[in-house]
Design an enzyme around this catalytic site. Structure first.
Site, PDB file in Angstrom:
ATOM      1  N   ASP A 141      41.537  47.510  59.865  1.00  0.00           N
ATOM      2  CA  ASP A 141      41.002  46.871  58.447  1.00  0.00           C
ATOM      3  C   ASP A 141      41.657  47.039  57.402  1.00  0.00           C
ATOM      4  O   ASP A 141      42.028  46.307  56.469  1.00  0.00           O
ATOM      5  CB  ASP A 141      39.703  47.629  59.003  1.00  0.00           C
ATOM      6  CG  ASP A 141      38.622  47.415  59.696  1.00  0.00           C
ATOM      7  OD1 ASP A 141      38.759  45.892  60.889  1.00  0.00           O
ATOM      8  OD2 ASP A 141      37.669  48.011  59.514  1.00  0.00           O
ATOM      9  N   ASP A 182      31.768  48.718  57.598  1.00  0.00           N
ATOM     10  CA  ASP A 182      30.835  49.215  58.464  1.00  0.00           C
ATOM     11  C   ASP A 182      31.373  50.477  58.690  1.00  0.00           C
ATOM     12  O   ASP A 182      32.278  50.775  60.462  1.00  0.00           O
ATOM     13  CB  ASP A 182      30.393  48.103  59.934  1.00  0.00           C
ATOM     14  CG  ASP A 182      31.921  48.258  61.242  1.00  0.00           C
ATOM     15  OD1 ASP A 182      32.524  47.991  60.158  1.00  0.00           O
ATOM     16  OD2 ASP A 182      31.584  47.785  61.659  1.00  0.00           O
ATOM     17  N   ASP A 211      37.652  51.185  58.447  1.00  0.00           N
ATOM     18  CA  ASP A 211      36.995  50.987  57.411  1.00  0.00           C
ATOM     19  C   ASP A 211      37.406  50.971  55.819  1.00  0.00           C
ATOM     20  O   ASP A 211      37.347  50.980  54.966  1.00  0.00           O
ATOM     21  CB  ASP A 211      35.697  50.553  57.400  1.00  0.00           C
ATOM     22  CG  ASP A 211      35.773  49.717  58.946  1.00  0.00           C
ATOM     23  OD1 ASP A 211      35.327  50.229  59.825  1.00  0.00           O
ATOM     24  OD2 ASP A 211      35.288  49.154  58.060  1.00  0.00           O
TER      25      ASP A 211
HETATM   26  C1  BDR Z   1      37.396  46.408  64.419  1.00  0.00           C
HETATM   27  O1  BDR Z   1      36.518  47.352  65.119  1.00  0.00           O
HETATM   28  C2  BDR Z   1      35.897  48.767  64.714  1.00  0.00           C
HETATM   29  O2  BDR Z   1      36.082  49.775  65.465  1.00  0.00           O
HETATM   30  C3  BDR Z   1      37.191  48.511  63.507  1.00  0.00           C
HETATM   31  O3  BDR Z   1      36.120  49.234  62.288  1.00  0.00           O
HETATM   32  C4  BDR Z   1      37.751  47.400  63.372  1.00  0.00           C
HETATM   33  O4  BDR Z   1      36.846  46.708  62.221  1.00  0.00           O
HETATM   34  C5  BDR Z   1      38.609  46.588  65.843  1.00  0.00           C
HETATM   35  O5  BDR Z   1      38.075  45.547  67.277  1.00  0.00           O
HETATM   36 CA    CA Z   2      35.356  47.826  60.444  1.00  0.00          CA
END
Ligand code: BDR
Ligand code: CA
Length: 315
Positions: free
Chosen positions: A245, A15, A20
């Protein structure tokens, strides 16, 4: 990314999302991986933006041969939540890719996941960097895929505190029902939750060391995370910003630097205050068979060395 020999075949569900983006880059440029598909899901931002961001990241990286598909725009049961407060209005902070975008794959991400898994010989690792909506939907639509998944490596959950609420971590909170479908699927799961994040802090020294590699990927690393580092630091009062991530990719590169503990894990679906919490039976007090390998520690120096070396490898 082409041939499968000796490579780790993965589906990357994501996402994007600043962190990411770094994870996608590590998976795309490390020759260890055979990236089968990138599937976008609503999470850090709306599906429209996370999909665009996945295309932007792949285009900037020059990743043209991996299908990028759009998946679920809404969680299965709950009302949509996004994390614009963390990743900014674009969902990718200050990163601004001006060039032409690679085309979006015309298949729905859930169908692409199903097809890719059914056509495999059971060797694919499913890497989940966002809410688990796409995978849960794929499991419900075609249960035969479950046996085809070699392992799920997921970023999300926590055996201690939450971030989006006192009890819950964002990826699980954004679709708790989907997370429970996945966590109870019976396949091997590695959960990399918030507990490790304070150990992977992107300090000024680390960011400087990586950007000073001076190649295209080092510049992208900086562009992906500069906005995010400031927003996370402010939000959670961290001394330096955790980067979540990329841990899933680093885990696959060298699992030996991570310490895990098998636990019974279940997602809280009923309580208002604890909705989306991952109840992790650390002490085995429920006497239920463990269903998840929960990461409880990692070697952060080695972690950053792997990130550094992967970026440098491609100079
Ligand atoms: C997760 O939440 C998202 O904001 C980040 O991409 C990560 O996957 C961390 O809590
Ligand atoms: Ca993420």
């Amino acid at each position: 990314m082409g041939e499968t020999n000796n490579k780790i075949p993965i589906i990357l569900d994501t996402d994007p999302g600043c962190d990411d983006a770094v994870a996608i880059m590590l998976a795309a440029i490390n020759p260890l991986f055979d990236l089968k598909a990138i599937t976008a899901v609503s999470g850090n931002h709306t599906l429209k933006k996370t999909t665009q961001n996945a295309l932007k990241v792949c285009s900037a990286l020059g990743v043209v041969q991996v299908p990028v598909a759009a998946g679920m725009s809404q969680p299965i049961v709950r009302k949509q939540v996004i994390a614009e407060h963390v990743h900014g209005e674009t969902g990718l902070g200050n990163f601004n890719f001006g060039g032409p975008l690679i085309p979006l794959d015309s298949r729905h991400a859930v169908n692409l996941i199903i097809k890719t898994l059914l056509n495999s010989n059971g060797d694919i690792i499913f890497v989940a960097l966002g809410p688990l909506t796409n995978l849960a939907m794929a499991m419900r639509l075609e249960p035969k895929i479950i046996a085809k998944i070699k392992r799920i490596v997921m970023i999300g959950g926590s055996y201690q505190l939450g971030n989006i609420t006192p009890a819950a971590e964002f990826n699980i909170y954004a679709d708790p029902e989907a997370a429970q479908i996945v966590i109870s699927c019976g396949r091997p799961i590695v959960m990399i939750g918030l507990n490790i994040t304070e150990k992977v802090l992107a300090t000024k020294e680390i960011v400087k060391r990586i950007t000073s590699i001076g190649n295209k990927y080092a510049a992208l690393f900086f562009n992906f995370i500069d906005f995010y580092i400031i927003s996370i630091k402010k939000l959670y009062n961290y001394e330096a910003s955790p980067i979540y991530d990329p841990a899933a990719i680093v885990y696959l590169i060298n699992p030996a630097i991570f310490k895990t503990k098998p636990m019974y894990v279940e997602v809280e679906l009923k309580s208002e205050l604890a909705y989306g919490r991952t109840h992790c039976d650390y002490y085995g007090s429920l006497n239920r068979p463990p269903n998840v390998e929960v990461v409880i520690d990692l070697d952060s120096d080695e972690f950053w060395k792997i990130v550094h070396d992967t970026i440098k490898l491609n100079s």
